[in-house]
Design a protein around this motif. Sequence first.
Motif, PDB file in Angstrom:
ATOM      1  N   MET A  90       0.856  -1.171   0.000  1.00 25.12           N
ATOM      2  CA  MET A  90       0.000   0.000   0.000  1.00 25.12           C
ATOM      3  C   MET A  90       0.903   1.234   0.000  1.00 25.12           C
ATOM      4  O   MET A  90       1.767   1.359   0.858  1.00 25.12           O
ATOM      5  CB  MET A  90      -0.891  -0.013   1.246  1.00 25.12           C
ATOM      6  N   ASN A  91       0.669   2.125  -0.956  1.00 25.57           N
ATOM      7  CA  ASN A  91       1.439   3.358  -0.985  1.00 25.57           C
ATOM      8  C   ASN A  91       0.639   4.473  -0.311  1.00 25.57           C
ATOM      9  O   ASN A  91      -0.477   4.257   0.174  1.00 25.57           O
ATOM     10  CB  ASN A  91       1.838   3.729  -2.420  1.00 25.57           C
ATOM     11  N   LYS A  92       1.202   5.673  -0.295  1.00 26.91           N
ATOM     12  CA  LYS A  92       0.573   6.770   0.434  1.00 26.91           C
ATOM     13  C   LYS A  92      -0.807   7.103  -0.135  1.00 26.91           C
ATOM     14  O   LYS A  92      -1.754   7.338   0.624  1.00 26.91           O
ATOM     15  CB  LYS A  92       1.471   8.013   0.403  1.00 26.91           C
ATOM     16  N   GLY A  93      -0.954   7.119  -1.450  1.00 24.10           N
ATOM     17  CA  GLY A  93      -2.243   7.419  -2.065  1.00 24.10           C
ATOM     18  C   GLY A  93      -3.311   6.406  -1.695  1.00 24.10           C
ATOM     19  O   GLY A  93      -4.469   6.763  -1.421  1.00 24.10           O
ATOM     20  N   GLU A  94      -2.933   5.144  -1.691  1.00 25.76           N
ATOM     21  CA  GLU A  94      -3.865   4.094  -1.310  1.00 25.76           C
ATOM     22  C   GLU A  94      -4.233   4.193   0.169  1.00 25.76           C
ATOM     23  O   GLU A  94      -5.376   3.955   0.551  1.00 25.76           O
ATOM     24  CB  GLU A  94      -3.274   2.725  -1.630  1.00 25.76           C
ATOM     25  N   LEU A  95      -3.257   4.553   0.998  1.00 27.37           N
ATOM     26  CA  LEU A  95      -3.514   4.733   2.425  1.00 27.37           C
ATOM     27  C   LEU A  95      -4.487   5.884   2.650  1.00 27.37           C
ATOM     28  O   LEU A  95      -5.432   5.772   3.431  1.00 27.37           O
ATOM     29  CB  LEU A  95      -2.211   4.980   3.185  1.00 27.37           C
ATOM     30  N   VAL A  96      -4.278   6.993   1.946  1.00 30.04           N
ATOM     31  CA  VAL A  96      -5.171   8.144   2.074  1.00 30.04           C
ATOM     32  C   VAL A  96      -6.585   7.761   1.648  1.00 30.04           C
ATOM     33  O   VAL A  96      -7.569   8.110   2.314  1.00 30.04           O
ATOM     34  CB  VAL A  96      -4.642   9.346   1.258  1.00 30.04           C
ATOM     35  N   ALA A  97      -6.712   7.031   0.555  1.00 32.38           N
ATOM     36  CA  ALA A  97      -8.034   6.604   0.087  1.00 32.38           C
ATOM     37  C   ALA A  97      -8.717   5.690   1.108  1.00 32.38           C
ATOM     38  O   ALA A  97      -9.920   5.832   1.379  1.00 32.38           O
ATOM     39  CB  ALA A  97      -7.909   5.900  -1.259  1.00 32.38           C
ATOM     40  N   ALA A  98      -7.974   4.768   1.695  1.00 33.23           N
ATOM     41  CA  ALA A  98      -8.533   3.867   2.701  1.00 33.23           C
ATOM     42  C   ALA A  98      -8.950   4.633   3.954  1.00 33.23           C
ATOM     43  O   ALA A  98     -10.016   4.374   4.527  1.00 33.23           O
ATOM     44  CB  ALA A  98      -7.529   2.778   3.048  1.00 33.23           C
TER      45      ALA A  98
END
Length: 92
Positions: free
Chosen positions: A1-9
């Motif tokens: 999981m990258n930062k963008g995916e973390l923010v979306a989650a």
Amino acid sequence: MNKGELVAAMAGQADVSQADAGRCLDAFLSTVEDEVCSGGDVNISGYLKFSRTRRSARTARNPRTGETVNVPATNAMKVQVGSKLKAAVKAS
């Protein structure tokens, strides 16, 4: 999981916009960085502990040449995993 995916989650779980979640994550990371750089610790009980440690000066050896190299003292980041996170990973 990258930062963008973390923010979306995070945005999905907290029911906020991705922009708000991104600002919260950036604020969290900035706060941790400021506290650890000033010599303090950040402890999220049961999950993570961020702290700074001091690595003393030492003598090392270059593996290619065998030459002895002096490595200066430096600060390093230390991240410890808490018991709740360890138990969650073990159970999965």
